[in-house]
Design a protein around this motif. Sequence first.
Motif, PDB file in Angstrom:
ATOM      1  N   GLU A  12      -3.492  12.505   6.615  1.00 46.08           N
ATOM      2  CA  GLU A  12      -2.393  11.544   6.622  1.00 46.08           C
ATOM      3  C   GLU A  12      -1.335  11.898   5.578  1.00 46.08           C
ATOM      4  OE1 GLU A  12      -3.919   7.509   8.010  1.00 46.08           O
ATOM      5  OE2 GLU A  12      -5.034   7.819   6.164  1.00 46.08           O
TER       6      GLU A  12
ATOM      7  N   HIS B 164      -2.539  -3.772   8.461  1.00 50.10           N
ATOM      8  CA  HIS B 164      -1.849  -2.703   9.211  1.00 50.10           C
ATOM      9  C   HIS B 164      -1.067  -3.252  10.405  1.00 50.10           C
ATOM     10  CE1 HIS B 164      -3.947   0.296   6.854  1.00 50.10           C
ATOM     11  NE2 HIS B 164      -5.069  -0.374   7.078  1.00 50.10           N
TER      12      HIS B 164
ATOM     13  N   ARG C 202       1.984  10.214  13.047  1.00 46.77           N
ATOM     14  CA  ARG C 202       2.773   9.356  12.155  1.00 46.77           C
ATOM     15  C   ARG C 202       3.128  10.062  10.847  1.00 46.77           C
ATOM     16  NH1 ARG C 202      -2.515   6.838  12.476  1.00 46.77           N
ATOM     17  NH2 ARG C 202      -3.716   7.146  10.567  1.00 46.77           N
ATOM     18  N   ASP C 203       3.770   9.313   9.969  1.00 47.80           N
ATOM     19  CA  ASP C 203       4.017   9.676   8.573  1.00 47.80           C
ATOM     20  C   ASP C 203       4.970  10.868   8.394  1.00 47.80           C
ATOM     21  OD1 ASP C 203       2.136   7.674   8.289  1.00 47.80           O
ATOM     22  OD2 ASP C 203       0.543   8.948   7.519  1.00 47.80           O
TER      23      ASP C 203
ATOM     24  N   TRP D 262       0.853  -1.193   0.000  1.00 47.65           N
ATOM     25  CA  TRP D 262       0.000   0.000   0.000  1.00 47.65           C
ATOM     26  C   TRP D 262       0.886   1.239   0.000  1.00 47.65           C
ATOM     27  CZ3 TRP D 262       0.480  -3.552   3.771  1.00 47.65           C
ATOM     28  CH2 TRP D 262       0.607  -3.178   5.096  1.00 47.65           C
ATOM     29  N   ASP D 263       0.953   2.050   1.066  1.00 47.37           N
ATOM     30  CA  ASP D 263       1.652   3.337   0.972  1.00 47.37           C
ATOM     31  C   ASP D 263       2.989   3.218   0.240  1.00 47.37           C
ATOM     32  OD1 ASP D 263      -0.437   3.891   2.640  1.00 47.37           O
ATOM     33  OD2 ASP D 263       0.758   4.852   4.193  1.00 47.37           O
TER      34      ASP D 263
ATOM     35  N   TRP E  54       5.278   1.723  10.065  1.00 41.71           N
ATOM     36  CA  TRP E  54       4.301   2.517   9.305  1.00 41.71           C
ATOM     37  C   TRP E  54       5.010   3.597   8.497  1.00 41.71           C
ATOM     38  CZ3 TRP E  54      -1.044   3.376  12.144  1.00 41.71           C
ATOM     39  CH2 TRP E  54      -1.710   2.151  12.189  1.00 41.71           C
ATOM     40  N   ALA E  55       4.216   4.361   7.745  1.00 41.31           N
ATOM     41  CA  ALA E  55       4.757   5.177   6.653  1.00 41.31           C
ATOM     42  C   ALA E  55       5.759   6.248   7.090  1.00 41.31           C
ATOM     43  CB  ALA E  55       3.616   5.822   5.884  1.00 41.31           C
TER      44      ALA E  55
HETATM   45  C1  FRU Z   1      -2.168   5.575   5.038  1.00 44.48           C
HETATM   46  C2  FRU Z   1      -1.827   5.031   6.404  1.00 44.48           C
HETATM   47  C3  FRU Z   1      -0.695   5.815   7.015  1.00 44.48           C
HETATM   48  C4  FRU Z   1      -0.098   4.833   7.974  1.00 44.48           C
HETATM   49  C5  FRU Z   1      -0.293   3.507   7.267  1.00 44.48           C
HETATM   50  C6  FRU Z   1      -0.632   2.357   8.153  1.00 44.48           C
HETATM   51  O1  FRU Z   1      -2.611   4.611   4.150  1.00 44.48           O
HETATM   52  O2  FRU Z   1      -2.966   5.039   7.230  1.00 44.48           O
HETATM   53  O3  FRU Z   1      -1.129   7.002   7.645  1.00 44.48           O
HETATM   54  O4  FRU Z   1       1.245   5.131   8.214  1.00 44.48           O
HETATM   55  O5  FRU Z   1      -1.335   3.697   6.333  1.00 44.48           O
HETATM   56  O6  FRU Z   1      -0.784   1.173   7.438  1.00 44.48           O
END
Ligand code: FRU
Length: 424
Positions: free
Chosen positions: A294, A104, A209-210, A52-53, A138-139
Amino acid sequence: MKTTTEKFGVTPHQPSLWTRADALKVRADDPTTTQPLVRADFPVLSNDVFIWDTMPLRDLDGNVTSVDGWSVIFTLTADRHPNDPQYLDEDGNYDILRDWNDRHGRAKMYYWFSRTGKNWELGGRVMAEGVSPTAREWAGTPILLNDRGEVDLYYTAVTPGATIVKVRGRVVTTEHGVSMVGFEKVKPLFEADGKMYQTEAQNAFWGFRDPWPFRDPNDGKLYMLFEGNVAGERGSHKVGEAEIGDVPPGYEDVGNSRFQTACVGIAVARDADGDDWEMLPPLLTAVGVNDQTERPHFVFQDGKYYLFTISHTFTYGDGVTGPDGVYGFVADSLFGPYVPLNGSGLVLGNPSSQPFQTYSHYVMPNGLVTSFIDSVPTDETGTQIRVGGTEAPTVGLKIKGQQTFVVAEYDYGYIPPMLDVTLK
Ligand code: FRU
């Protein structure tokens, strides 16, 4: 008295507000801000993992960078479990949706490489098992630091807690591919403080996060954007006149939208290396509008700061709504004031006929937007879906003043380099 922000030579600022009035201007399915339909017969990057991300390797100025002609992306990644009894339904078939929705909790950073900026080859995990201090990786953002191939990977170490961390390693290339080596020591940078940014103790559904570090094109200092929620006990936030904005008669009722408290956070580095950070007040808040902003990131263009952030339909407050996708704001200086792009903030949303087709959009300085495929309907009623866990077609945007326009569509996962660095 001097505030701490003034101490580091940073002008104190007021957060800009994304108001309920702004959000009332969101129009789903406007073709200039809607992602083209993703077909259900999309190709999948890997049958072994979901991705994903997507985080392209870049420099501190935001330029997507290849090394020795190799493009590199990092992705949040989780194994697929087609044969695991835990993910079989009553009829013994693989319940891919449940597997996907559980991802996740087991997210790990992987990297991929390519000669063409698409058709990515799997490199592997960035950190060996046991290196990262928590269950979830995570991201964040991989930064190419120099022509020795040093890479700082900023990311979020989650569960227990949520800490912004970084780990330094190196990218190594050969004729045949790319490897990431030496990502062995994770350094915690900071956590939510409860004064500007909400903590887990204040709200079990907090977001922190992120990280997205960058060099400010004007003052040359090192900063970092991140996702947060505005500090305070859950339910204690006020959705007042400022948060509501200029609404028409009959739109004053804010319902329970005090529970939506997203913000885009910013921190400034006290050192050149980015090992020591000071959190500053948020750049942008969305109290009463949305609970998640996000993966915030910038495009610096025409002397302006274009701030992009992804958000969901389900995280909007009572009385306001919009599609899953990427939203944007623009300012003439780093600390604002920020104005929503296209009036509403919506830059690229999913079409209402396929509300979950893509997510986690990342706008690159060349106007290309990458995202991943979540799920696409395979029948007219939308009851049957195909889960993605792979790269979506890249979209081309034109960014002009306070407006954006969808102008092109490219191949799946097309992330071409803007610069190439020859390693010494
Ligand atoms: C976006 C997100 C990020 C997070 C990750 C967790 O898709 O929610 O904010 O870091 O995915 O899987």
